[in-house]
Design a protein around this motif. Structure first.
Motif, PDB file in Angstrom:
ATOM      1  N   GLU A  78       0.826  -1.213   0.000  1.00 49.91           N
ATOM      2  CA  GLU A  78       0.000   0.000   0.000  1.00 49.91           C
ATOM      3  C   GLU A  78       0.861   1.264   0.000  1.00 49.91           C
ATOM      4  OE1 GLU A  78      -3.317   0.241  -0.233  1.00 49.91           O
ATOM      5  OE2 GLU A  78      -3.408  -1.915  -0.501  1.00 49.91           O
ATOM      6  N   LEU A  79       2.103   1.146   0.420  1.00 56.66           N
ATOM      7  CA  LEU A  79       3.035   2.271   0.356  1.00 56.66           C
ATOM      8  C   LEU A  79       3.702   2.356  -1.019  1.00 56.66           C
ATOM      9  CD1 LEU A  79       4.850   1.733   3.791  1.00 56.66           C
ATOM     10  CD2 LEU A  79       3.092   3.451   3.310  1.00 56.66           C
ATOM     11  N   GLU A  80       4.001   1.192  -1.592  1.00 61.05           N
ATOM     12  CA  GLU A  80       4.719   1.155  -2.865  1.00 61.05           C
ATOM     13  C   GLU A  80       3.877   1.664  -4.028  1.00 61.05           C
ATOM     14  OE1 GLU A  80       7.778  -2.619  -2.335  1.00 61.05           O
ATOM     15  OE2 GLU A  80       5.720  -3.003  -2.978  1.00 61.05           O
ATOM     16  N   VAL A  81       2.608   1.312  -4.058  1.00 55.00           N
ATOM     17  CA  VAL A  81       1.772   1.645  -5.211  1.00 55.00           C
ATOM     18  C   VAL A  81       1.701   3.157  -5.447  1.00 55.00           C
ATOM     19  CG1 VAL A  81      -0.581   1.575  -6.127  1.00 55.00           C
ATOM     20  CG2 VAL A  81       0.460  -0.500  -5.195  1.00 55.00           C
ATOM     21  N   PRO A  82       1.364   3.964  -4.432  1.00 51.71           N
ATOM     22  CA  PRO A  82       1.319   5.404  -4.698  1.00 51.71           C
ATOM     23  C   PRO A  82       2.690   6.026  -4.939  1.00 51.71           C
ATOM     24  CG  PRO A  82       0.845   4.950  -2.378  1.00 51.71           C
ATOM     25  CD  PRO A  82       0.839   3.637  -3.088  1.00 51.71           C
ATOM     26  N   PHE A  83       3.743   5.479  -4.319  1.00 50.50           N
ATOM     27  CA  PHE A  83       5.089   6.000  -4.571  1.00 50.50           C
ATOM     28  C   PHE A  83       5.472   5.754  -6.026  1.00 50.50           C
ATOM     29  CE2 PHE A  83       9.876   5.180  -3.884  1.00 50.50           C
ATOM     30  CZ  PHE A  83      10.196   6.508  -4.154  1.00 50.50           C
ATOM     31  N   LEU A  84       5.260   4.545  -6.506  1.00 52.50           N
ATOM     32  CA  LEU A  84       5.590   4.227  -7.885  1.00 52.50           C
ATOM     33  C   LEU A  84       4.751   5.074  -8.847  1.00 52.50           C
ATOM     34  CD1 LEU A  84       7.232   2.488  -9.835  1.00 52.50           C
ATOM     35  CD2 LEU A  84       5.457   0.720  -9.642  1.00 52.50           C
ATOM     36  N   ALA A  85       3.477   5.279  -8.516  1.00 51.69           N
ATOM     37  CA  ALA A  85       2.614   6.104  -9.365  1.00 51.69           C
ATOM     38  C   ALA A  85       3.110   7.545  -9.414  1.00 51.69           C
ATOM     39  CB  ALA A  85       1.173   6.057  -8.856  1.00 51.69           C
ATOM     40  N   ALA A  86       3.584   8.055  -8.269  1.00 54.68           N
ATOM     41  CA  ALA A  86       4.091   9.427  -8.229  1.00 54.68           C
ATOM     42  C   ALA A  86       5.351   9.569  -9.073  1.00 54.68           C
ATOM     43  CB  ALA A  86       4.369   9.836  -6.785  1.00 54.68           C
ATOM     44  N   VAL A  87       6.211   8.548  -9.043  1.00 52.49           N
ATOM     45  CA  VAL A  87       7.425   8.573  -9.865  1.00 52.49           C
ATOM     46  C   VAL A  87       7.056   8.515 -11.343  1.00 52.49           C
ATOM     47  CG1 VAL A  87       9.545   7.338 -10.456  1.00 52.49           C
ATOM     48  CG2 VAL A  87       8.873   7.573  -8.059  1.00 52.49           C
ATOM     49  N   ARG A  88       6.135   7.630 -11.705  1.00 56.23           N
ATOM     50  CA  ARG A  88       5.719   7.511 -13.104  1.00 56.23           C
ATOM     51  C   ARG A  88       5.118   8.823 -13.610  1.00 56.23           C
ATOM     52  NH1 ARG A  88       6.107   2.587 -15.346  1.00 56.23           N
ATOM     53  NH2 ARG A  88       6.053   0.710 -14.025  1.00 56.23           N
ATOM     54  N   GLU A  89       4.388   9.502 -12.758  1.00 57.43           N
ATOM     55  CA  GLU A  89       3.749  10.756 -13.165  1.00 57.43           C
ATOM     56  C   GLU A  89       4.783  11.809 -13.550  1.00 57.43           C
ATOM     57  OE1 GLU A  89       0.534  14.043 -11.416  1.00 57.43           O
ATOM     58  OE2 GLU A  89       1.229  12.379 -10.150  1.00 57.43           O
ATOM     59  N   GLN A  90       5.930  11.807 -12.869  1.00 60.23           N
ATOM     60  CA  GLN A  90       6.944  12.830 -13.123  1.00 60.23           C
ATOM     61  C   GLN A  90       8.010  12.396 -14.122  1.00 60.23           C
ATOM     62  OE1 GLN A  90       8.580  14.714  -9.647  1.00 60.23           O
ATOM     63  NE2 GLN A  90       6.643  14.706  -8.557  1.00 60.23           N
ATOM     64  N   ALA A  91       8.175  11.088 -14.314  1.00 62.44           N
ATOM     65  CA  ALA A  91       9.227  10.590 -15.206  1.00 62.44           C
ATOM     66  C   ALA A  91       8.870  10.836 -16.665  1.00 62.44           C
ATOM     67  CB  ALA A  91       9.459   9.103 -14.959  1.00 62.44           C
ATOM     68  N   LYS A  92       9.885  11.140 -17.447  1.00 67.26           N
ATOM     69  CA  LYS A  92       9.698  11.358 -18.883  1.00 67.26           C
ATOM     70  C   LYS A  92      10.700  10.465 -19.633  1.00 67.26           C
ATOM     71  CE  LYS A  92       8.017  16.093 -18.410  1.00 67.26           C
ATOM     72  NZ  LYS A  92       7.855  15.985 -16.973  1.00 67.26           N
ATOM     73  N   PRO A  93      10.368   9.183 -19.783  1.00 62.79           N
ATOM     74  CA  PRO A  93      11.316   8.247 -20.408  1.00 62.79           C
ATOM     75  C   PRO A  93      11.564   8.575 -21.878  1.00 62.79           C
ATOM     76  CG  PRO A  93       9.534   7.086 -19.265  1.00 62.79           C
ATOM     77  CD  PRO A  93       9.134   8.510 -19.358  1.00 62.79           C
ATOM     78  N   ALA A  94      12.788   8.350 -22.313  1.00 65.80           N
ATOM     79  CA  ALA A  94      13.113   8.460 -23.729  1.00 65.80           C
ATOM     80  C   ALA A  94      12.518   7.265 -24.470  1.00 65.80           C
ATOM     81  CB  ALA A  94      14.621   8.496 -23.919  1.00 65.80           C
ATOM     82  N   GLU A  95      12.272   7.421 -25.761  1.00 63.98           N
ATOM     83  CA  GLU A  95      11.735   6.313 -26.540  1.00 63.98           C
ATOM     84  C   GLU A  95      12.784   5.226 -26.726  1.00 63.98           C
ATOM     85  OE1 GLU A  95       9.875   7.374 -30.165  1.00 63.98           O
ATOM     86  OE2 GLU A  95       8.512   8.830 -29.238  1.00 63.98           O
ATOM     87  N   ARG A  96      14.046   5.628 -26.819  1.00 59.08           N
ATOM     88  CA  ARG A  96      15.129   4.671 -27.025  1.00 59.08           C
ATOM     89  C   ARG A  96      16.117   4.754 -25.871  1.00 59.08           C
ATOM     90  NH1 ARG A  96      18.524   5.742 -30.363  1.00 59.08           N
ATOM     91  NH2 ARG A  96      19.239   3.618 -30.856  1.00 59.08           N
ATOM     92  N   VAL A  97      16.506   3.616 -25.351  1.00 57.22           N
ATOM     93  CA  VAL A  97      17.469   3.585 -24.249  1.00 57.22           C
ATOM     94  C   VAL A  97      18.793   4.212 -24.669  1.00 57.22           C
ATOM     95  CG1 VAL A  97      18.891   2.025 -22.857  1.00 57.22           C
ATOM     96  CG2 VAL A  97      16.437   1.646 -23.022  1.00 57.22           C
ATOM     97  N   GLY A  98      19.205   3.954 -25.907  1.00 57.95           N
ATOM     98  CA  GLY A  98      20.460   4.525 -26.380  1.00 57.95           C
ATOM     99  C   GLY A  98      20.477   6.041 -26.299  1.00 57.95           C
ATOM    100  N   ASP A  99      19.352   6.680 -26.632  1.00 51.96           N
ATOM    101  CA  ASP A  99      19.271   8.143 -26.548  1.00 51.96           C
ATOM    102  C   ASP A  99      19.393   8.602 -25.094  1.00 51.96           C
ATOM    103  OD1 ASP A  99      18.913   8.223 -29.264  1.00 51.96           O
ATOM    104  OD2 ASP A  99      16.717   8.345 -29.144  1.00 51.96           O
ATOM    105  N   ALA A 100      18.736   7.871 -24.191  1.00 51.21           N
ATOM    106  CA  ALA A 100      18.795   8.239 -22.774  1.00 51.21           C
ATOM    107  C   ALA A 100      20.214   8.123 -22.237  1.00 51.21           C
ATOM    108  CB  ALA A 100      17.846   7.352 -21.965  1.00 51.21           C
ATOM    109  N   LEU A 101      20.922   7.075 -22.643  1.00 52.87           N
ATOM    110  CA  LEU A 101      22.298   6.891 -22.177  1.00 52.87           C
ATOM    111  C   LEU A 101      23.221   7.964 -22.738  1.00 52.87           C
ATOM    112  CD1 LEU A 101      22.573   3.004 -22.453  1.00 52.87           C
ATOM    113  CD2 LEU A 101      22.410   4.351 -20.353  1.00 52.87           C
ATOM    114  N   GLU A 102      23.020   8.353 -23.978  1.00 51.94           N
ATOM    115  CA  GLU A 102      23.845   9.413 -24.564  1.00 51.94           C
ATOM    116  C   GLU A 102      23.655  10.722 -23.822  1.00 51.94           C
ATOM    117  OE1 GLU A 102      26.233   9.360 -26.814  1.00 51.94           O
ATOM    118  OE2 GLU A 102      26.017   7.172 -26.857  1.00 51.94           O
TER     119      GLU A 102
END
Length: 331
Positions: A78-102
């Motif tokens: 019950e603690l993990e679910v809202p924490f993970l949701a809050a992180v997902r809400e703010q995260a902006k993942p790159a479409e390609r991992v290679g771009d994120a690593l660069e």
């Protein structure tokens, strides 16, 4: 192992009250949280940290059987679910991992994070505070990432093992990174005992370590765990160089800079292992994990940025970044 910390609200209070009563079933059971809490808040993050430490170093005077108590695991969920949701809400993942690593490999010309601040204008009390924050992770460095090892296989697993082997001293106990960090704390007049400063460490620093453990403990998040660990290794070398120079400027002795000097070279090697040996091999065999790895990279940036913003806001205002200042800190 130090004494249990003080509760910061009803969630952490419920965990502490339950585990301090004796073995599971001997006292008041842990029940699911009531009204939703702020997943970034002090109470939520401490409660999660306490649950996770049962899987790691344990809690002082607490029966180890609490680690797998069904009620406490349900509470933790019950603690993990809202924490993970809050992180997902703010995260902006790159479409390609290679771009994120660069992007991670590109050092900004006008960098403004804590290592830049400490090198350019930081004071000794601020450097000591930084080590207190980071002690929550570095006194058990790589422990949260070890959960990944049985979750990936083949060449990627072998590369992960190579990185972990270095973190634990590459066969030399006196070179284990957690021990080097403890020596650095002692050099700057800090207590190197695990958990000694937990009551002083605020939620933004706890969230950084909690996210590592959350990803590590869930097989469904193993791609995210790999992405987060890549951020740790890929970005470490330049930051470590700045921190070593900052600490030397502020009067640290050889033990007070060895931890970061060790990371300048070690993490330059680890960066290559993570990019090619772990992520490259993992994507070659399980391409479907690319969005999860990209999310892990973005998620690490979310918690790291929140932590950095907390430090710099307080320090630039001449205030302690801890919940209660150290003796040499500001009033």
């Amino acid at each position: 192992m130090n004494a249990l910390p003080e509760a910061r609200g009803p969630l952490s209070g419920a965990v502490l009250e339950a585990v301090a009563a004796g073995p599971p079933g001997s006292g008041r059971p842990v029940v699911a949280p009531g009204p939703p809490s702020d997943p970034w808040g002090e109470d939520h993050q401490l409660a999660l940290h306490l649950c996770y430490d049962l899987h790691d170093r344990g809690l002082a005077g607490v029966d180890p059987d609490w680690e797998w108590d069904p009620a406490l695991l349900a509470f933790r969920r019950e603690l993990e679910v809202p924490f993970l949701a809050a992180v997902r809400e703010q995260a902006k993942p790159a479409e390609r991992v290679g771009d994120a690593l660069e992007q991670l490999l590109t050092e900004p010309v006008d960098g403004s994070g804590p290592s830049h601040y400490l090198l350019a204008e930081g004071e000794r009390w601020q450097a000591r505070e930084y080590l207190v924050h980071r002690s929550v992770y570095h006194l058990k460095e790589a422990d949260p990432q070890l959960w990944m090892i049985p979750r990936v296989h083949g060449p990627a697993q072998a590369a992960l093992m190579a990185v972990a082997f270095d973190e634990y001293g590459a066969g030399r106990p006196d070179r284990a990174h957690a021990l080097l960090f403890a020596r650095m704390m002692a050099d700057l007049g800090l207590d190197p005992g695990y958990g000694h400063y937990l009551d002083r460490v605020p939620a933004p620093a706890l969230a950084v370590v909690n996210l590592m453990t959350l990803f590590g403990l869930h097989r469904s998040l193993r791609g995210a765990a790999v992405g987060l660990f890549a951020v740790v290794e890929v970005t470490s070398s330049p930051g470590s160089a700045r921190l070593a120079a900052a600490l030397e400027r502020l009067g640290a002795g050889p033990d007070g800079t060895l931890f970061y000097r060790e990371h300048i070279e070690a993490d330059a090697v680890h960066e290559q292992l993570m990019r090619r040996g772990v992520i490259g091999e993992l994507l070659a065999s399980e391409a479907e994990l690319e969005p999860d790895i990209a999310f892990g990279i973005a998620a690490a940036e979310v918690v790291d940025d929140r932590f950095a913003a907390h430090l710099l806001e307080r320090w630039k205002a001449g205030r302690s970044s801890l919940r209660s200042p150290l003796p040499d800190g500001p009033a």
